[in-house]
Motif scaffolding. Structure first.
Motif, PDB file in Angstrom:
ATOM      1  N   ALA A 157      -6.825  -4.795   9.360  1.00  0.00           N
ATOM      2  CA  ALA A 157      -6.246  -4.327   8.101  1.00  0.00           C
ATOM      3  C   ALA A 157      -6.517  -2.838   7.975  1.00  0.00           C
ATOM      4  O   ALA A 157      -7.638  -2.378   8.232  1.00  0.00           O
ATOM      5  N   LYS A 158      -5.498  -2.082   7.603  1.00  0.00           N
ATOM      6  CA  LYS A 158      -5.664  -0.634   7.494  1.00  0.00           C
ATOM      7  C   LYS A 158      -5.062  -0.131   6.190  1.00  0.00           C
ATOM      8  O   LYS A 158      -4.087  -0.669   5.690  1.00  0.00           O
ATOM      9  N   LYS A 159      -5.660   0.926   5.683  1.00  0.00           N
ATOM     10  CA  LYS A 159      -5.113   1.593   4.504  1.00  0.00           C
ATOM     11  C   LYS A 159      -4.184   2.709   4.960  1.00  0.00           C
ATOM     12  O   LYS A 159      -4.334   3.269   6.046  1.00  0.00           O
ATOM     13  N   GLY A 160      -3.210   3.017   4.126  1.00  0.00           N
ATOM     14  CA  GLY A 160      -2.311   4.110   4.412  1.00  0.00           C
ATOM     15  C   GLY A 160      -2.737   5.364   3.670  1.00  0.00           C
ATOM     16  O   GLY A 160      -3.766   5.390   2.987  1.00  0.00           O
ATOM     17  N   PHE A 161      -1.946   6.409   3.781  1.00  0.00           N
ATOM     18  CA  PHE A 161      -2.241   7.669   3.097  1.00  0.00           C
ATOM     19  C   PHE A 161      -1.533   7.713   1.749  1.00  0.00           C
ATOM     20  O   PHE A 161      -0.379   7.298   1.624  1.00  0.00           O
ATOM     21  N   SER A 162      -2.235   8.229   0.763  1.00  0.00           N
ATOM     22  CA  SER A 162      -1.640   8.361  -0.563  1.00  0.00           C
ATOM     23  C   SER A 162      -2.205   9.586  -1.252  1.00  0.00           C
ATOM     24  O   SER A 162      -3.423   9.821  -1.230  1.00  0.00           O
ATOM     25  N   LEU A 163      -1.346  10.373  -1.873  1.00  0.00           N
ATOM     26  CA  LEU A 163      -1.787  11.565  -2.586  1.00  0.00           C
ATOM     27  C   LEU A 163      -2.580  11.216  -3.837  1.00  0.00           C
ATOM     28  O   LEU A 163      -3.406  12.010  -4.293  1.00  0.00           O
ATOM     29  N   ILE A 164      -2.350  10.022  -4.403  1.00  0.00           N
ATOM     30  CA  ILE A 164      -3.040   9.663  -5.638  1.00  0.00           C
ATOM     31  C   ILE A 164      -4.339   8.915  -5.385  1.00  0.00           C
ATOM     32  O   ILE A 164      -5.091   8.632  -6.303  1.00  0.00           O
ATOM     33  N   GLY A 165      -4.633   8.589  -4.126  1.00  0.00           N
ATOM     34  CA  GLY A 165      -5.891   7.931  -3.814  1.00  0.00           C
ATOM     35  C   GLY A 165      -5.874   6.435  -4.108  1.00  0.00           C
ATOM     36  O   GLY A 165      -4.822   5.811  -4.195  1.00  0.00           O
ATOM     37  N   TYR A 166      -7.068   5.865  -4.238  1.00  0.00           N
ATOM     38  CA  TYR A 166      -7.295   4.448  -4.553  1.00  0.00           C
ATOM     39  C   TYR A 166      -6.906   3.493  -3.426  1.00  0.00           C
ATOM     40  O   TYR A 166      -6.898   2.283  -3.618  1.00  0.00           O
TER      41      TYR A 166
ATOM     42  N   ARG B 114       1.657 -16.038   5.906  1.00  0.00           N
ATOM     43  CA  ARG B 114       1.293 -16.466   4.545  1.00  0.00           C
ATOM     44  C   ARG B 114       0.258 -15.511   3.948  1.00  0.00           C
ATOM     45  O   ARG B 114       0.294 -15.205   2.751  1.00  0.00           O
ATOM     46  N   GLY B 115      -0.651 -15.044   4.798  1.00  0.00           N
ATOM     47  CA  GLY B 115      -1.639 -14.086   4.330  1.00  0.00           C
ATOM     48  C   GLY B 115      -0.999 -12.788   3.882  1.00  0.00           C
ATOM     49  O   GLY B 115      -1.357 -12.225   2.832  1.00  0.00           O
ATOM     50  N   VAL B 116      -0.045 -12.300   4.657  1.00  0.00           N
ATOM     51  CA  VAL B 116       0.651 -11.059   4.302  1.00  0.00           C
ATOM     52  C   VAL B 116       1.457 -11.243   3.018  1.00  0.00           C
ATOM     53  O   VAL B 116       1.497 -10.352   2.157  1.00  0.00           O
TER      54      VAL B 116
ATOM     55  N   GLN C 286      -8.502   2.687  -0.732  1.00  0.00           N
ATOM     56  CA  GLN C 286      -9.617   1.842  -0.289  1.00  0.00           C
ATOM     57  C   GLN C 286      -9.790   0.658  -1.236  1.00  0.00           C
ATOM     58  O   GLN C 286     -10.044  -0.464  -0.798  1.00  0.00           O
ATOM     59  N   ILE C 287      -9.663   0.899  -2.538  1.00  0.00           N
ATOM     60  CA  ILE C 287      -9.730  -0.193  -3.507  1.00  0.00           C
ATOM     61  C   ILE C 287      -8.583  -1.161  -3.260  1.00  0.00           C
ATOM     62  O   ILE C 287      -8.776  -2.380  -3.201  1.00  0.00           O
ATOM     63  N   ASP C 288      -7.391  -0.612  -3.099  1.00  0.00           N
ATOM     64  CA  ASP C 288      -6.208  -1.442  -2.855  1.00  0.00           C
ATOM     65  C   ASP C 288      -6.377  -2.300  -1.603  1.00  0.00           C
ATOM     66  O   ASP C 288      -5.974  -3.466  -1.578  1.00  0.00           O
ATOM     67  N   LEU C 289      -6.970  -1.719  -0.548  1.00  0.00           N
ATOM     68  CA  LEU C 289      -7.153  -2.464   0.694  1.00  0.00           C
ATOM     69  C   LEU C 289      -8.096  -3.639   0.479  1.00  0.00           C
ATOM     70  O   LEU C 289      -7.841  -4.740   0.977  1.00  0.00           O
ATOM     71  N   GLY C 290      -9.167  -3.424  -0.270  1.00  0.00           N
ATOM     72  CA  GLY C 290     -10.092  -4.517  -0.554  1.00  0.00           C
ATOM     73  C   GLY C 290      -9.422  -5.645  -1.311  1.00  0.00           C
ATOM     74  O   GLY C 290      -9.627  -6.828  -1.014  1.00  0.00           O
ATOM     75  N   ILE C 291      -8.601  -5.295  -2.295  1.00  0.00           N
ATOM     76  CA  ILE C 291      -7.866  -6.297  -3.070  1.00  0.00           C
ATOM     77  C   ILE C 291      -6.915  -7.063  -2.156  1.00  0.00           C
ATOM     78  O   ILE C 291      -6.862  -8.299  -2.185  1.00  0.00           O
ATOM     79  N   ALA C 292      -6.164  -6.331  -1.342  1.00  0.00           N
ATOM     80  CA  ALA C 292      -5.177  -6.952  -0.460  1.00  0.00           C
ATOM     81  C   ALA C 292      -5.840  -7.872   0.561  1.00  0.00           C
ATOM     82  O   ALA C 292      -5.302  -8.937   0.899  1.00  0.00           O
ATOM     83  N   LYS C 293      -7.009  -7.498   1.064  1.00  0.00           N
ATOM     84  CA  LYS C 293      -7.707  -8.330   2.044  1.00  0.00           C
ATOM     85  C   LYS C 293      -8.126  -9.665   1.432  1.00  0.00           C
ATOM     86  O   LYS C 293      -8.053 -10.718   2.076  1.00  0.00           O
ATOM     87  N   TYR C 294      -8.559  -9.642   0.177  1.00  0.00           N
ATOM     88  CA  TYR C 294      -8.919 -10.904  -0.470  1.00  0.00           C
ATOM     89  C   TYR C 294      -7.686 -11.776  -0.663  1.00  0.00           C
ATOM     90  O   TYR C 294      -7.723 -12.988  -0.415  1.00  0.00           O
ATOM     91  N   HIS C 295      -6.588 -11.174  -1.062  1.00  0.00           N
ATOM     92  CA  HIS C 295      -5.345 -11.932  -1.195  1.00  0.00           C
ATOM     93  C   HIS C 295      -4.938 -12.527   0.147  1.00  0.00           C
ATOM     94  O   HIS C 295      -4.507 -13.685   0.222  1.00  0.00           O
ATOM     95  N   PHE C 296      -5.050 -11.722   1.211  1.00  0.00           N
ATOM     96  CA  PHE C 296      -4.697 -12.204   2.550  1.00  0.00           C
ATOM     97  C   PHE C 296      -5.522 -13.440   2.900  1.00  0.00           C
ATOM     98  O   PHE C 296      -4.989 -14.433   3.416  1.00  0.00           O
TER      99      PHE C 296
END
Length: 239
Positions: A206-215, A173-175, A217-227
């Motif tokens: 919880a881990k962040k992946g690699f992205s050429l456009i960045g962001y 449910r968290g995912v 770390q922000i996305d991971l924080g958002i996703a963790k709160y949703h989780f």
């Protein structure tokens, strides 16, 4: 509207009605900002009735309209600043949804307007969040499958069973809730792993992946709160 309902209803909105936020809504947001700034050691600021930040060339390219209210997401420079901005900023995004507002995380398509915000020593702006009464409620986007962003390190003794049988339902449910989180260009470069129990508490990585456009770390924080919202009242630790 509950927070869970807000997760499902909330979509990015870039075009807003030319309508100021109500005094009641502003009071609720500002009270929450004080609380989150204290908890997250941030310097979030609500800017009202200020049209210049989203009138520049870049903002027009981003198709913003009447984005006259926004949150300046700032804090003292630190390795985890971006993740904290995402985590605590999403508190405000979902709160805004419950208040009948719409929002959009903005990483680049804005201009810094001198005099509209204050930065302390060694503080920086990470991003903005546009906020207001949307012309529409936005639209959903395609999301990844649960097994594309999660796994369990726990294995069942019965080899005939799928490994997912060892994964608690609250973890799934968290995912599911995390998959509804906004991410830069909908990239969803994050993952969650259930690690089992330690000292009577569940362990989740919880881990962040690699992205050429960045962001990411922000996305991971958002996703963790949703989780956390999706998981509900479960005692677990981030590791």
């Amino acid at each position: 509207m509950t927070i869970q309902e807000a997760i499902e209803a909330r979509h990015s909105v870039r075009a807003y009605k030319d309508q100021p936020l109500s005094e009641e809504v502003v009071k609720v947001l500002e009270e929450k900002i004080v609380k989150l700034n204290r908890e997250g050691q941030l310097h979030i600021q609500l800017i009202l009735n200020e049209p210049k930040a989203f009138q520049g060339t870049i903002a027009k390219y981003g198709k913003f309209r009447n984005a006259n209210n926004y949150l300046v997401m700032a804090g003292r420079r630190a390795d985890d600043l971006d993740e904290r901005v995402g985590y605590y900023g999403e508190h405000l995004v979902l709160l805004a949804q419950t208040l009948g507002l719409n929002t959009c995380w903005v990483g680049l398509s804005y201009s810094k307007v001198p005099g509209t915000y204050v930065l302390g020593e060694d503080e920086k702006i990470v991003c903005y969040i546009a906020i207001g009464y949307g012309e529409t409620q936005g639209a959903g986007h395609k999301i990844k499958a649960i097994d594309q962003v999660s796994r369990s390190a726990v294995r069942t003794l019965d080899s005939t069973k799928d490994a997912s049988a060892a994964t608690p339902s609250w973890f799934r449910r968290g995912v599911e809730a995390a998959l509804l989180a906004p991410t830069a260009v909908n990239q969803q470069k994050f993952s969650f792993e259930y690690l089992g129990m330690k000292d009577g508490r569940h362990q989740v990585r919880a881990k962040k992946g690699f992205s050429l456009i960045g962001y990411t770390q922000i996305d991971l924080g958002i996703a963790k709160y949703h989780f956390e919202i999706g998981a509900g009242d479960v005692d677990f630790d981030w590791v």
